[in-house]
Write a protein that holds these residues in place. Structure first.
Motif: not given
Length: 152
Positions: A131-147
């Motif tokens: 999943n590509l994110c043009r905003c670069g919010a990868y760490d936010h998404y990853l933290r969300g998955v872990m939460k």
């Protein structure tokens, strides 16, 4: 005519032989949460779950998934409207920014947690890598998955 079960509801729809699932979902069934980004199966904005497996709906012919159970982003919340733990965690982690990739991110994370309710960070990163994110919010998404993993 093709028969699909979409978000738990049996649907019959007439589609052309070359019609993609993304087109069917958006324009024939009105499920516009599934986004068409690259239209080449590379960005993940169109990700849906078909019989438990994530697929890019922009590069999957509707006829190929006939008689399949499809889950779109509209189908991950509870029937009473309660957000899925992934959706809630993404909000808390401020993952969605422009929001275009968010439906695909949500569906991918839900599929991951269905398969593996307790992934490592590396397993989550690998699962979300399509999943590509043009905003670069990868760490936010990853933290969300872990939460979300802590909550399911």
């Amino acid at each position: 005519m093709v028969r699909l079960t979409v978000n738990g509801r049996a649907r019959s729809v007439e589609v052309a032989p070359n019609e993609t699932l993304a087109t069917t979902l958006r324009y024939r069934l009105g499920l516009t949460g599934t986004k068409i980004g690259c239209n080449q199966g590379e960005c993940g904005a169109c990700t849906v779950i078909a019989d438990g497996t994530t697929i890019y709906s922009c590069s999957t012919l509707t006829h190929r998934v006939r008689d399949s159970e499809i889950t779109t982003v509209e189908g991950v919340a509870g029937e009473d409207g309660t957000l899925h733990p992934v959706q809630q965690a993404f909000i808390e982690e401020i993952a969605p920014q422009c929001g275009f990739c968010t439906p695909g991110q949500v569906v991918t994370a839900v599929a991951l947690l269905n398969r593996n309710p307790n992934p490592t960070v590396e397993e989550a990163r690998l699962a979300m890598s399509g999943n590509l994110c043009r905003c670069g919010a990868y760490d936010h998404y990853l933290r969300g998955v872990m939460k979300a993993a802590e909550r399911v």
